[in-house]
Design an enzyme around this catalytic site. Structure first.
Site, PDB file in Angstrom:
ATOM      1  CG  ASP A  13      -1.795   1.196   1.322  1.00  0.00           C
ATOM      2  OD1 ASP A  13      -2.289   1.632   0.278  1.00  0.00           O
ATOM      3  OD2 ASP A  13      -2.023   1.693   2.436  1.00  0.00           O
TER       4      ASP A  13
ATOM      5  CD  GLU B 217      -5.091   0.358  -2.337  1.00  0.00           C
ATOM      6  OE1 GLU B 217      -4.614  -0.197  -1.328  1.00  0.00           O
ATOM      7  OE2 GLU B 217      -6.152   1.001  -2.325  1.00  0.00           O
TER       8      GLU B 217
ATOM      9  CG  ASP C 266      -0.606   2.920   6.303  1.00  0.00           C
ATOM     10  OD1 ASP C 266      -0.692   3.150   7.525  1.00  0.00           O
ATOM     11  OD2 ASP C 266      -0.808   3.765   5.440  1.00  0.00           O
TER      12      ASP C 266
END
Lengths: 168, 168
Positions: A12, A72, A145
């Site tokens: 992420d 992501e 996260d």
């Protein structure tokens, strides 16, 4: 791909906090190997922050030797300064994967929510609950996260599983 | 810093086209050593494109051994997809500088226009004409990305010169 084992590193992206989650995917089962976040401090020049994040991801890749790196996609941000910083960090993550010779896939927030929580409009809490459940964890992974990074890795595992089913 | 020679690599970030310009700055004089653009093709996965750009910049840094790498800041974009791609490429450029252990500075379009053309509202053509004039080139450097990268390098040279004057 059949039932062969796959190690997946989910990321992420972020400059201050880069979430990561490493999972093993085997026989349609997933387990968490490691998760957490790489952090860098404001006030340090941005090229040094990116170097530290790139180095940290490189060490994770060396330690776990993932078959796939899943990152992501950047989707929505309120302000342009944020999107620039996150995109630069995403560039560092993509480079860490590419320079290690790893396969690399991107997933949108919609794809991740659908894969992990079953529908694209799931909220953050629902996704985190499902990450905890799917990985048989006692607590929701912290920081957020890290939970997000595990969700990316799970989404990638399910996508590989679908591809594998098509292969057969 | 006084009158010591400085080699400066200027970079105008982009994924399809990454402009670069290398100049020598000595005794308040500047000269062009090399300029051009690294290009990557659409359709190639983005992590591979970033790897190619990072590798290309690494080779330029090895060849010219610049004292400083100067990278243009991202300022304005019509659409979010563009800003993400350019920011990722900028991340690759920052990493190429940091992983080579080079000093690295950022300059905004406003700073670059002021330094090269004398005022912040100068248009692209005016900046390019000044790049040609200041570097004693026969033609305006092509592609535009190379001229922009040389402008970043010139802006950096003048900034170092000002710092140097303050040092004295």
């Amino acid at each position: 791909m059949g039932n062969s084992e796959k190690i997946i590193l989910g990321i992420d992206p972020g400059t201050a906090t880069m979430g990561y989650g490493v999972i093993r995917f085997k026989n349609q089962e997933i387990e968490s190997l490691e998760y957490g976040a790489l952090t860098t401090e404001a006030g340090i020049p941005e090229h040094i922050r990116l170097k530290d994040l790139y180095g940290g991801l490189g060490r994770l890749i060396k330690k776990h030797s993932p078959d796939v790196v899943a990152i992501e996609d950047i989707f929505y941000f309120k302000n342009k300064k944020t999107v620039i910083k996150v995109s630069q960090a995403r560039g560092a993550a993509l480079l860490a994967a590419a320079n290690s010779g790893k396969e690399c896939y991107s997933f949108t927030p919609l794809q991740i929510k659908q894969a992990v929580a079953g529908w694209g409009q799931a909220d953050k809490k629902q996704v985190q609950d499902m990450v905890k459940k799917l990985l048989n964890l006692k607590e929701i992974p912290k920081p957020d996260d890290a939970a997000d990074a595990l969700a990316v890795a799970i989404c990638c595992a399910y996508s590989l599983s679908t591809l594998s089913a098509i292969d057969m």
